[in-house]
Enzyme design. Structure first.
Site, mmCIF file in Angstrom:
data_model
loop_
_atom_site.group_PDB
_atom_site.id
_atom_site.type_symbol
_atom_site.label_atom_id
_atom_site.label_comp_id
_atom_site.label_asym_id
_atom_site.label_seq_id
_atom_site.Cartn_x
_atom_site.Cartn_y
_atom_site.Cartn_z
ATOM 1 N NE ARG A 237 -4.302 -1.573 0.160
ATOM 2 C CZ ARG A 237 -4.208 -2.668 -0.550
ATOM 3 N NH1 ARG A 237 -3.295 -2.908 -1.527
ATOM 4 N NH2 ARG A 237 -5.508 -3.249 -0.666
ATOM 5 C CD GLU A 266 -2.927 3.101 -5.166
ATOM 6 O OE1 GLU A 266 -3.864 2.250 -5.488
ATOM 7 O OE2 GLU A 266 -1.881 2.740 -4.846
ATOM 8 C CG HIS A 285 -3.228 -0.700 -6.584
ATOM 9 N ND1 HIS A 285 -3.332 -0.166 -5.255
ATOM 10 C CD2 HIS A 285 -3.044 -2.259 -6.330
ATOM 11 C CE1 HIS A 285 -3.623 -1.037 -4.447
ATOM 12 N NE2 HIS A 285 -3.333 -2.316 -4.805
#
Ligand code: GLV
Ligand code: GLV
Length: 328
Positions: A237, A266, A285
């Site tokens: 993360r 994000e 991601h």
């Protein structure tokens, strides 16, 4: 009436088909995420919510879900969900562990190799016509084979990364909340403090969940401990790292490079100074992004939802105390 499941993003069809066998599927049709008011409206009608790691599921969302019995996160990490609030409201929270372990470890290694060998710069160099002669000094990277890898967090994904590193003949250090003698014996990994790991590793790969204890685990002080040639890999993360401190460390040569699949915010802004650096390899991601794994994650989320709606304990329950009493 059939129970209603709100699914916040389209996903591989087998998972949607599975949900349709036992529920009415309210599938969010757009590519961007539903905004908060849209999420609240759809959840207010739903018995189950199938959501993404990028959907913040807070108390307000749960309060809107008067009938809501299960929040099935389409991810192994669940830092986007207020789990304590869900438990208070008797809502099950589930995740998708195991099925994405190898895929995410593959991504960590992909970023590691790409950063070590300047793959992105090499691709650009070749396409852009800079390859005018073979030269001993062009695009030199660093060896992965025989180098030292530091794994921060030796859970399932950390161990899967260690297995890959063994094949590359790497020395493997790890640090973890709990020392794991079985993994040490099986994988030949050496336990050490975070400080020692940062000082000795050529590559550092992060595999902790995001929790208060791991928020900004890697900050300016930790980056200072790393070798000036070291490469930081993050597939966990974004907020496990202090991204401003990382950007500064990459700008001034405190460390050598980074391979990042996750960010503080994000999507990362295209204007972010991090994206101006040539010693960084980035991805949006996509750690679990294979057809096989994304299908398995969807099937798993569907099974978790089905179990709760049928009054059973779901296979991948996060708030385990919810089913501690036999009456539930
Ligand atoms: C992805 O980041 C996940 O937690 O599954
Ligand atoms: C995640 O699945 C982990 O335990 O590393």
């Amino acid at each position: 009436v059939r129970p209603r499941v709100f699914v916040t993003r389209d996903m591989p069809q087998p998972a949607i088909d599975r949900l349709k066998e036992f529920a009415y599927v309210d599938l969010w049709p757009a590519f961007p995420a539903p905004e908060k008011h849209e999420l609240l409206y759809h959840v207010s009608q739903a018995d189950a919510l199938l959501c993404m790691l990028s959907d913040p599921i807070d108390e307000e969302v749960m309060a809107a879900g008067k009938k809501l019995r299960v929040i099935a996160n389409y991810a192994v990490g669940y830092d986007n969900i207020d789990v304590a609030a869900a438990t208070r409201r008797n809502i099950a929270v589930t995740n998708t562990p195991d099925v994405l372990t190898e895929t995410t470890a593959d991504m960590a290694f992909t970023l590691l190799m790409a950063a070590a060998r300047n793959l992105i710069a090499a691709d650009r160099f070749t396409r852009d016509g800079f390859w005018i002669a073979w030269h001993p000094l062009v695009l030199l990277g660093h060896d992965v084979s025989g180098a030292t890898l530091g794994i921060v967090g030796l859970g399932r994904i950390g161990q899967a990364v260690a297995r890959r590193a063994r094949g590359f003949g790497m020395r493997i250090l790890y640090t973890s909340r709990h020392r794991n003698p079985a993994a040490e014996a099986e994988l030949g990994v050496e336990y050490c403090s975070l400080e020692e790991l940062l000082q000795q590793s050529d590559y550092v790969s992060l595999h902790t969940p995001l929790m208060p204890e791991t928020h900004h685990l890697i900050g300016a002080k930790e980056l200072q401990l790393m070798k000036p040639t070291a490469i930081l890999i993050n597939t966990s993360r974004g907020n496990v790292v202090d991204q401003e401190a990382l950007t500064a460390a990459l700008q001034d040569g405190t460390i050598g490079g980074a391979g990042l699949d996750v960010f503080k915010e994000e999507p990362i802004s295209p204007d972010d100074p991090l994206l101006e650096l040539s010693n960084v390899v980035v991805a949006p991601h996509i750690g679990s992004a294979t057809i096989e794994t994304r299908t398995k994650m969807g099937m798993m989320a569907a099974e978790n939802i089905k179990a709760v709606l049928e009054g059973r304990r779901p296979p991948n329950l996060v708030n385990k105390d919810l089913y501690s009493s036999p009456s539930k």
